[in-house]
Design an enzyme around this catalytic site. Structure first.
Site, PDB file in Angstrom:
ATOM      1  N   GLY A 168       0.801  -1.226   0.000  1.00 12.02           N
ATOM      2  CA  GLY A 168       0.000   0.000   0.000  1.00 12.02           C
ATOM      3  C   GLY A 168       0.829   1.268   0.000  1.00 12.02           C
ATOM      4  O   GLY A 168       0.496   2.247  -0.679  1.00 12.02           O
ATOM      5  N   ASN A 169       1.983   1.254   0.739  1.00 16.20           N
ATOM      6  CA  ASN A 169       2.758   2.487   0.863  1.00 16.20           C
ATOM      7  C   ASN A 169       3.449   2.880  -0.437  1.00 16.20           C
ATOM      8  O   ASN A 169       3.967   3.986  -0.560  1.00 16.20           O
ATOM      9  CB  ASN A 169       3.778   2.392   2.007  1.00 16.20           C
ATOM     10  CG  ASN A 169       4.859   1.381   1.699  1.00 16.20           C
ATOM     11  OD1 ASN A 169       4.617   0.429   0.978  1.00 16.20           O
ATOM     12  ND2 ASN A 169       6.038   1.597   2.237  1.00 16.20           N
ATOM     13  N   LYS A 203     -10.700  -8.381   5.142  1.00 13.83           N
ATOM     14  CA  LYS A 203      -9.818  -7.512   4.338  1.00 13.83           C
ATOM     15  C   LYS A 203     -10.142  -6.048   4.595  1.00 13.83           C
ATOM     16  O   LYS A 203     -11.244  -5.581   4.300  1.00 13.83           O
ATOM     17  CB  LYS A 203      -9.993  -7.851   2.855  1.00 13.83           C
ATOM     18  CG  LYS A 203      -9.092  -7.081   1.936  1.00 13.83           C
ATOM     19  CD  LYS A 203      -7.715  -7.651   1.957  1.00 13.83           C
ATOM     20  CE  LYS A 203      -6.687  -6.686   1.404  1.00 13.83           C
ATOM     21  NZ  LYS A 203      -5.353  -6.933   1.916  1.00 13.83           N
ATOM     22  N   LYS A 210      -3.470  -9.154  -2.199  1.00 17.75           N
ATOM     23  CA  LYS A 210      -2.608  -9.012  -3.386  1.00 17.75           C
ATOM     24  C   LYS A 210      -1.330  -9.854  -3.306  1.00 17.75           C
ATOM     25  O   LYS A 210      -0.784 -10.231  -4.341  1.00 17.75           O
ATOM     26  CB  LYS A 210      -2.251  -7.552  -3.651  1.00 17.75           C
ATOM     27  CG  LYS A 210      -1.489  -6.879  -2.532  1.00 17.75           C
ATOM     28  CD  LYS A 210      -0.085  -6.595  -2.866  1.00 17.75           C
ATOM     29  CE  LYS A 210       0.707  -6.018  -1.738  1.00 17.75           C
ATOM     30  NZ  LYS A 210       0.239  -5.924  -0.398  1.00 17.75           N
ATOM     31  N   LYS A 253       1.731 -12.156   3.763  1.00 19.12           N
ATOM     32  CA  LYS A 253       2.995 -11.995   3.021  1.00 19.12           C
ATOM     33  C   LYS A 253       3.870 -13.233   3.209  1.00 19.12           C
ATOM     34  O   LYS A 253       4.417 -13.781   2.252  1.00 19.12           O
ATOM     35  CB  LYS A 253       3.753 -10.740   3.489  1.00 19.12           C
ATOM     36  CG  LYS A 253       2.994  -9.467   3.186  1.00 19.12           C
ATOM     37  CD  LYS A 253       3.732  -8.242   3.636  1.00 19.12           C
ATOM     38  CE  LYS A 253       2.793  -7.063   3.815  1.00 19.12           C
ATOM     39  NZ  LYS A 253       1.790  -6.881   2.776  1.00 19.12           N
TER      40      LYS A 253
END
Ligand SMILES: NC(=O)OP(=O)(O)O
Length: 310
Positions: free
Chosen positions: A10-11, A128, A210, A272
């Site tokens: 996201g960052n 989510k 994602k 992740k």
């Protein structure tokens, strides 16, 4: 030429605390594109995927706010919109950076559908996070609208939606042919548009993780390295505790053990590490988790956490 699949956190597009204006996100995309071009300069073929949590939540809010004037689009269509929006910003930034570097390579974004199972338990348990953060009082008001709200540790209350496990990218063959022909591809954005394939393809309301979808992409394309870029340089066990320890290398066995012991929170480092485990299990190749600004050093083995077969 080795293939590198990069999953942008996201960052890479929107940092916590930013409002989310187009200008802010484009400025972040430009910084990200500079890093991606460094990989290309080193001779890697690159496929990029990215998150969409803030953006898809914002698009959904826009639908709801404008629904008295124009019909609101469903969540899966908002996912498609977020792929177009984010793909546009990354694609434009990449083309500009490639031009500056004197590299003549085509770039394209693929609107990507990702197959999920309608009976996935995730549809009964939304996890989510999407859109902006709210105070506790605001969250109580949103509850009344039928939103499901959960606390995002250290940040605030946030809307949650179902996040089923990705099975495969529907457009994988198209993506493969594009990659093989030398195109830098941005695909499976926001985890892909969730679809079921029963009598025919049909969108379902959810947002796929994602990193988990990125693993499906990287494994299916035969990537040499799957790189997950987030806001920390290395994965840690006992995160934020006295005995916190950052990890340079994790074997598959160690990664599974720490994952099962609950060192990596769901909705954060958990997916992740799970995505990295699945990639190494399925391909025997290496996954790297690190931050955007350390990506090149991590590729050179100077930092980041590498998840390896043995
Ligand atoms: N779809 C998704 O995983 O987005 P974020 O990484 O932005 O949460």
């Amino acid at each position: 030429m080795s293939l590198l699949t990069i999953a942008l956190g996201g960052n890479a597009l929107l940092q916590y605390g930013q409002k989310g204006t187009f200008e802010e996100q484009l400025a972040n995309a430009r910084v990200t594109a500079k890093q991606i071009v460094e990989f290309i300069k080193r001779g890697y073929k690159v496929v990029v995927t990215h998150g969409n949590g803030p953006q898809v939540g914002a698009i959904l809010l826009q639908q709801e706010a404008g629904s008295s004037q124009v019909p609101a689009m469903p969540l899966h269509a908002c996912g498609a919109m977020s792929q177009g929006l984010i793909g546009y910003m990354i694609q434009q930034s990449l083309i500009n950076e490639l031009r500056k570097a004197g590299i003549d390579m085509p770039v394209a974004t693929v609107v990507t559908q990702v197959l999920v199972d309608r009976n996935d338990r995730a549809f009964r348990n939304p996890t989510k996070f999407i859109g902006p953060w709210y105070s506790e009082e605001e969250a109580k008001e949103k509850d009344k609208l039928g939103w499901v709200m959960k606390y995002d540790v250290g940040k605030g209350w946030r809307r949650v939606v179902p996040s089923p496990d990705p099975i495969k990218q529907v457009e994988i063959e198209a993506i493969r042919r594009m990659v093989d022909s030398g195109i830098i591809v941005i695909a499976s954005g926001g985890g892909g548009i969730p679809v079921v394939d029963e009598e025919e393809l049909e969108g379902v309301d959810a947002v796929i993780d994602k990193d988990l979808a990125g693993e499906r992409l990287a494994s299916s394309l035969g990537a040499e390295i799957f790189m997950i870029l987030t806001d920390v340089e290395k994965v840690a066990i006992n995160f934020k505790k006295e005995n916190q320890r950052f990890l340079d290398v994790l074997t598959l066995e160690e990664a599974r053990k720490y994952y099962e012991e609950g060192h990596f929170p769901p909705g954060n480092m958990g997916p992740k590490v799970l995505a990295a485990i699945r990639f190494v299990e399925r391909t025997g190749k290496t996954a790297i988790i690190t931050s955007l600004d350390k990506a090149i050093d991590a590729l050179d083995g100077k930092t980041g956490t590498r998840i390896v077969k043995k």
